[in-house]
Design a protein around this motif. Structure first.
Motif, PDB file in Angstrom:
ATOM      1  N   VAL A  45       6.198  43.243  57.277  1.00  0.00           N
ATOM      2  CA  VAL A  45       5.807  44.603  56.564  1.00  0.00           C
ATOM      3  C   VAL A  45       5.166  45.524  57.327  1.00  0.00           C
ATOM      4  N   VAL A  46       4.885  46.616  57.866  1.00  0.00           N
ATOM      5  CA  VAL A  46       4.117  47.569  57.964  1.00  0.00           C
ATOM      6  C   VAL A  46       3.362  47.685  57.573  1.00  0.00           C
ATOM      7  N   ALA A  47       1.832  47.610  57.621  1.00  0.00           N
ATOM      8  CA  ALA A  47       0.394  48.436  56.121  1.00  0.00           C
ATOM      9  C   ALA A  47      -0.960  49.276  57.405  1.00  0.00           C
ATOM     10  N   ARG A  48      -0.805  50.383  56.332  1.00  0.00           N
ATOM     11  CA  ARG A  48      -1.722  51.419  57.664  1.00  0.00           C
ATOM     12  C   ARG A  48      -3.428  51.374  56.649  1.00  0.00           C
ATOM     13  N   LEU A  49      -4.312  50.532  57.040  1.00  0.00           N
ATOM     14  CA  LEU A  49      -5.695  50.391  56.617  1.00  0.00           C
ATOM     15  C   LEU A  49      -6.388  51.291  57.420  1.00  0.00           C
ATOM     16  N   ARG A  50      -7.286  51.585  56.704  1.00  0.00           N
ATOM     17  CA  ARG A  50      -8.207  52.100  56.924  1.00  0.00           C
ATOM     18  C   ARG A  50      -8.687  51.109  58.502  1.00  0.00           C
ATOM     19  N   ALA A  51      -9.704  51.848  59.284  1.00  0.00           N
ATOM     20  CA  ALA A  51     -10.152  51.181  60.711  1.00  0.00           C
ATOM     21  C   ALA A  51     -11.059  50.026  60.129  1.00  0.00           C
ATOM     22  N   ASP A  52     -12.495  50.103  59.190  1.00  0.00           N
ATOM     23  CA  ASP A  52     -12.801  49.464  58.674  1.00  0.00           C
ATOM     24  C   ASP A  52     -12.590  48.570  57.628  1.00  0.00           C
ATOM     25  N   ALA A  53     -11.097  48.607  57.493  1.00  0.00           N
ATOM     26  CA  ALA A  53     -10.667  47.513  56.396  1.00  0.00           C
ATOM     27  C   ALA A  53     -10.891  46.031  56.897  1.00  0.00           C
ATOM     28  N   ARG A  54     -11.658  45.295  55.997  1.00  0.00           N
ATOM     29  CA  ARG A  54     -11.528  43.755  56.459  1.00  0.00           C
ATOM     30  C   ARG A  54     -10.819  43.338  55.800  1.00  0.00           C
ATOM     31  N   ILE A  55      -9.958  42.338  56.709  1.00  0.00           N
ATOM     32  CA  ILE A  55      -8.945  41.970  56.780  1.00  0.00           C
ATOM     33  C   ILE A  55      -8.835  40.356  57.897  1.00  0.00           C
ATOM     34  N   THR A  82      -5.774  50.763  61.227  1.00  0.00           N
ATOM     35  CA  THR A  82      -5.992  49.357  61.264  1.00  0.00           C
ATOM     36  C   THR A  82      -4.677  48.966  60.925  1.00  0.00           C
ATOM     37  N   PHE A  83      -3.841  48.163  61.169  1.00  0.00           N
ATOM     38  CA  PHE A  83      -2.071  47.791  61.048  1.00  0.00           C
ATOM     39  C   PHE A  83      -2.289  46.817  60.699  1.00  0.00           C
ATOM     40  N   ALA A  84      -1.587  46.228  59.661  1.00  0.00           N
ATOM     41  CA  ALA A  84      -1.176  44.951  59.626  1.00  0.00           C
ATOM     42  C   ALA A  84      -0.101  44.672  58.816  1.00  0.00           C
ATOM     43  N   ALA A  97       1.990  54.489  52.839  1.00  0.00           N
ATOM     44  CA  ALA A  97       2.257  54.152  51.641  1.00  0.00           C
ATOM     45  C   ALA A  97       1.147  53.526  50.964  1.00  0.00           C
ATOM     46  N   LEU A  98       1.247  52.293  51.655  1.00  0.00           N
ATOM     47  CA  LEU A  98       1.016  51.071  52.377  1.00  0.00           C
ATOM     48  C   LEU A  98      -0.082  50.733  52.871  1.00  0.00           C
ATOM     49  N   THR A  99      -1.627  50.369  51.570  1.00  0.00           N
ATOM     50  CA  THR A  99      -2.782  50.714  52.351  1.00  0.00           C
ATOM     51  C   THR A  99      -3.824  49.801  51.690  1.00  0.00           C
ATOM     52  N   ASP A 100      -4.743  49.642  52.439  1.00  0.00           N
ATOM     53  CA  ASP A 100      -6.257  49.684  51.887  1.00  0.00           C
ATOM     54  C   ASP A 100      -6.689  49.465  49.990  1.00  0.00           C
ATOM     55  N   PRO A 101      -7.327  49.214  48.834  1.00  0.00           N
ATOM     56  CA  PRO A 101      -6.860  49.715  47.596  1.00  0.00           C
ATOM     57  C   PRO A 101      -7.768  50.985  47.723  1.00  0.00           C
TER      58      PRO A 101
END
Length: 372
Positions: A335-345, A324-326, A293-297
């Motif tokens: 805090v763990v955020a779960r993002l898309r695999a191709d998220a550019r961070i 991708t976990f950030a 529930a915490l991800t890239d927009p």
């Protein structure tokens, strides 16, 4: 109507109380998973259902009949143990048939039952082998086959997959799920693995220190945890639990989360209807949000009613194939955020993240019980 009903159950060894007023019921054909950390009492509870342990007080009923005081053989149950408990000097067929032989089931009927469960479990080619010639997964199938030929009212599984390697454990989990869907039998299953609990159960009972923390469907346990222990225990990665302050904002209530390096606090609006947060205005609460529930927009759930965005400092990036976990810093915690695999961070940068506040939950810091 409940098929297995446990009422006000207590179990003590002398002055040491192991199970404390347990109340659980499950329908016929249900899959009940007892889950919790080591020493929480889940195996003891299973043993009381099996009749291997007497209860101190309360009642256990199967199909409307109290089984208190009945021997295991009189309860019409079958148990699959963690250790498989196979007879090493017998073949696979002999192990499966042993219970039927004791009950003097006719040979023709035994052979038919052996073939049926062997086909179901895909072990027909192993019937003439001894347990020492089998892999761990094959032994577990044989142990399950021995239980299945009993055709009992309730199957009891005591951490049956814990001796298997990770991949085989996943495969066997699928086999057990498929078996339950096909046979529609009532199962009580003990595990400390919350992923097993979530994937197998129709109902989950979460225990800690002999106390039932929450009883409900996997979705209820995951999305609406009753307290901080359940929130933290169920889910991988675990729910993020952060100290936040409830404030009155321009559009209603909001939570304020501290950010590192002197940055201004992050303010997130709350849909407070039914949440009971109004009485906590000006006070600290524990703000809970799952990593997904915490991800890239761009990866946020567009069906969410309440999405908010905020800039967060990225500390660590962990590529995990499909995701991708950030790790970000908020509320004084990682805090763990779960993002898309191709998220550019990248670590060290500040990134815009989306908070799905439909999925947020709040807890009282003192009682640790969910608010609302």
């Amino acid at each position: 109507m409940s098929f297995l009903k446990i009422t006000n159950l207590r179990k003590s060894y002398g002055s040491l109380e192991i199970l404390k007023d347990i109340n659980i019921e499950i329908e016929k054909g249900g899959f009940l998973v007892l889950v919790g950390p080591s020493g929480c009492g889940k195996s003891t509870l299973l043993n009381t259902i099996a009749g291997l342990e007497p209860i101190t007080s309360g009642d256990i009923a199967i199909a409307g009949r109290s089984v208190n005081g009945l021997a295991p053989s009189q309860r019409d149950i079958a148990m699959v143990f963690q250790s498989y408990a196979l007879y090493p000097n017998m073949t696979v067929a002999g192990n499966i048939a042993f219970g039927m032989e004791i009950r003097k089931v006719p040979k023709e009927e035994r052979e038919k039952a052996i073939k049926q469960v062997a086909d179901m479990l895909q072990i027909g080619h192993l019937l003439d082998r001894k347990p020492s010639q089998l892999s761990g997964g094959q032994r577990q199938r044989v142990a399950m086959g021995r239980a299945l030929v009993r055709d009992p009212q309730v199957f009891l599984f005591d951490e049956p997959l814990s001796n298997l390697d990770a991949k085989l454990r996943v495969d066997m989990r699928t086999e057990i799920k498929r078996l339950h869907q096909r046979m529609k039998t009532t199962i009580v299953y003990v595990t400390h693995d919350q992923i097993e609990a979530m994937t197998l159960a129709t109902k989950i009972a979460v225990l800690k220190d002999g106390v039932l923390q929450q009883f409900g469907t996997p979705a209820e346990i995951y999305n609406h945890p009753a307290n901080m222990f359940v929130a933290d225990f169920m889910g991988s990665p675990a729910m993020n639990l952060l100290t936040a302050k409830v404030e009155s904002g321009p559009l209603g209530l909001q939570v304020s989360l501290d950010r590192p390096n002197g940055a201004a606090p992050l303010k997130l609006p709350i849909n407070s209807s039914g949440a009971g947060l109004g009485t906590h205005a000006g006070k600290d609460v524990i703000f809970g949000i799952r990593p997904e529930a915490l991800t890239d927009p761009d990866g946020a759930d567009r069906n969410a009613h309440s999405l908010a965005e905020g800039d967060c400092l990225i500390e660590v990036v962990e590529p995990a194939g499909s995701d991708t976990f950030a790790i970000v810093r908020l509320g004084g915690k990682s805090v763990v955020a779960r993002l898309r695999a191709d998220a550019r961070i990248a670590p060290g940068q500040t990134a815009r993240l989306a908070f799905n506040l439909d999925k947020a939950v709040f807890f009282d810091p003192q009682s640790q019980i969910r608010i609302g």
